[in-house]
Design a protein around this motif. Structure first.
Motif, PDB file in Angstrom:
ATOM      1  N   TRP A 110      -5.124  46.121 -36.961  1.00  0.00           N
ATOM      2  CA  TRP A 110      -4.902  44.847 -37.198  1.00  0.00           C
ATOM      3  C   TRP A 110      -3.469  44.339 -36.236  1.00  0.00           C
ATOM      4  CZ3 TRP A 110      -7.117  40.813 -39.145  1.00  0.00           C
ATOM      5  CH2 TRP A 110      -6.311  39.693 -39.515  1.00  0.00           C
ATOM      6  N   VAL A 111      -3.567  43.111 -35.629  1.00  0.00           N
ATOM      7  CA  VAL A 111      -2.467  42.656 -35.081  1.00  0.00           C
ATOM      8  C   VAL A 111      -2.293  40.980 -35.260  1.00  0.00           C
ATOM      9  CG1 VAL A 111      -3.802  42.544 -33.082  1.00  0.00           C
ATOM     10  CG2 VAL A 111      -1.426  42.446 -32.674  1.00  0.00           C
ATOM     11  N   TRP A 112      -1.167  40.398 -35.489  1.00  0.00           N
ATOM     12  CA  TRP A 112      -1.260  39.153 -35.820  1.00  0.00           C
ATOM     13  C   TRP A 112      -1.368  38.418 -34.578  1.00  0.00           C
ATOM     14  CZ3 TRP A 112      -1.557  37.631 -40.621  1.00  0.00           C
ATOM     15  CH2 TRP A 112      -1.284  38.646 -41.602  1.00  0.00           C
ATOM     16  N   ASP A 113      -2.578  38.368 -33.969  1.00  0.00           N
ATOM     17  CA  ASP A 113      -2.843  37.658 -32.943  1.00  0.00           C
ATOM     18  C   ASP A 113      -3.560  36.285 -33.120  1.00  0.00           C
ATOM     19  OD1 ASP A 113      -4.871  38.476 -30.047  1.00  0.00           O
ATOM     20  OD2 ASP A 113      -5.852  37.585 -31.751  1.00  0.00           O
ATOM     21  N   THR A 117      -5.610  35.897 -36.771  1.00  0.00           N
ATOM     22  CA  THR A 117      -4.757  35.162 -37.443  1.00  0.00           C
ATOM     23  C   THR A 117      -5.712  33.903 -38.166  1.00  0.00           C
ATOM     24  OG1 THR A 117      -2.809  36.016 -36.746  1.00  0.00           O
ATOM     25  CG2 THR A 117      -2.609  34.113 -38.200  1.00  0.00           C
ATOM     26  N   SER A 118      -6.168  33.382 -37.222  1.00  0.00           N
ATOM     27  CA  SER A 118      -7.040  32.022 -37.557  1.00  0.00           C
ATOM     28  C   SER A 118      -8.218  32.616 -38.197  1.00  0.00           C
ATOM     29  CB  SER A 118      -7.120  31.029 -36.356  1.00  0.00           C
ATOM     30  OG  SER A 118      -7.837  31.766 -35.237  1.00  0.00           O
ATOM     31  N   THR A 169      -4.080  36.505 -26.091  1.00  0.00           N
ATOM     32  CA  THR A 169      -4.305  37.466 -27.184  1.00  0.00           C
ATOM     33  C   THR A 169      -4.962  38.857 -26.620  1.00  0.00           C
ATOM     34  OG1 THR A 169      -6.444  36.759 -27.521  1.00  0.00           O
ATOM     35  CG2 THR A 169      -4.734  35.320 -28.167  1.00  0.00           C
TER      36      THR A 169
END
Lengths: 236, 92
Positions: A110-113, A117-118, A169
């Motif tokens: 996981w990465v808050w990309d 995130t969307s 991203t």
């Protein structure tokens, strides 16, 4: 109408099963391995259609909820309610398969990309819709409140879609819908298109089943419901 | 032959990622497909039980009263034929 929906749902369910089988065999066994990602890219065949369907289901939900809100269409609310759990399921599939693909490809689950995130926000929109629609004692005001949430949430759809272009991203851009020639081998592309078709047919089948259930529940005290019960899903 | 089958399941060393992806999707899609079918079977059984006691005939054609009676089933099946309608109308 109830009987018709149930009958078509059955037919489409079988059609979806056939398409899933063909797409899975094509994607896992017949398509060649990717020259960079090896066999891990085969996750694409479930990931991309699930992600696409999560957005499509949300668009259908918002349209139906909007129709229910503006024209007081009961059917609109029923369709929107039917979309929500299914859309949440697609979103969950997209997120889980995305994580399982991200680990070998990007080195992280996981990465808050922006894209990830969307898409997570989309999951919360589906869950929020379901919670709100069931939360209020009065079913109709619950539907109305949930419809407002659904319509506000529509802004998330273009954010998901264009996130890979607007922000830098990790997630790659589109490779199939690119105008001109798709940047993908035909033997890879055909199973993917079959899987897209399978997910779409599956979506319609489950939606019909859910809506017919909703109608039955709502009108359980009518004569046609009694007849359907006697004939076990017969005519109406 | 056996080697190529083993090779297929190895997925070029990505077995865990590929097979769990397909497993998760299959499980979720099957659950989503089954849920409305199970719900319909339960509903039809409840409606049939209510019809046998005759309260559906009394309420025949009156769909609007039942519109707000979400979840009244449990109450209605326990109640007698005469009180079933009242129970349905007072249920949340």
């Amino acid at each position: 109408m109830y009987g018709l929906a149930a009958r078509w749902a059955g037919r489409l369910g079988w059609a979806a099963l056939g398409l899933f089988a063909a797409g899975t065999v094509g994607g896992l066994a017949l398509a060649p391995a990717d020259y960079q990602m090896g066999d891990s890219y085969r996750i694409l065949y479930v990931h991309a259609p699930a992600a696409w369907m999560s957005m499509f289901a949300y668009a259908v939900l918002a349209t139906a909820a909007g129709a229910g809100l503006v024209w007081r269409m009961k059917l609109g609310d029923a369709v929107a309610r039917a979309c929500a759990p299914l859309g949440a399921a697609f979103t969950l599939c997209a997120l889980v398969t995305g994580a399982l693909w991200g680990r070998p490809t990007w080195g992280t689950y996981w990465v808050w990309d922006a894209r990830l995130t969307s898409e997570l926000v989309l999951l919360f929109l589906f869950l929020g819709y379901m919670a709100l629609a069931e939360a209020l004692d009065d079913r109709r005001s619950g539907a109305r409140a949930a419809a407002v949430l659904a319509l506000v949430g529509v802004v998330n759809l273009p954010i998901i879609h264009f996130s890979v272009e607007w922000w830098n991203t990790l997630h790659q851009g589109a490779s199939v819908t690119r105008l001109g020639r798709p940047s993908i081998d035909t033997r890879m592309l055909i199973p993917l298109l079959i899987m897209f078709a399978a997910f779409n047919v599956y979506f319609v089948a489950v939606l019909l089943n859910r809506v017919s259930c909703e109608l039955l529940e709502r009108e359980r005290r009518t004569r046609w419901a009694a007849e359907a019960a006697r004939g076990r899903g017969g005519h109406a | 032959m056996l080697d190529s089958v083993a090779e297929f399941f190895r997925m070029g060393g990505y077995a865990w990622f590929v097979w769990s992806s397909y497993g998760v999707v299959a499980a979720v899609l099957i659950q989503q497909y089954a849920a409305p079918l199970l719900r319909r079977r339960r509903l039809l059984r409840e409606v049939a039980a209510a019809t046998d006691r005759g309260d559906s005939a009394a309420a025949g054609g009156d769909g609007s009263a039942a519109a707000g009676a979400h979840g009244a089933a449990a109450g209605a099946t326990r109640a007698s034929a005469t009180t079933a309608t009242a129970a349905a109308e007072t249920a949340p």
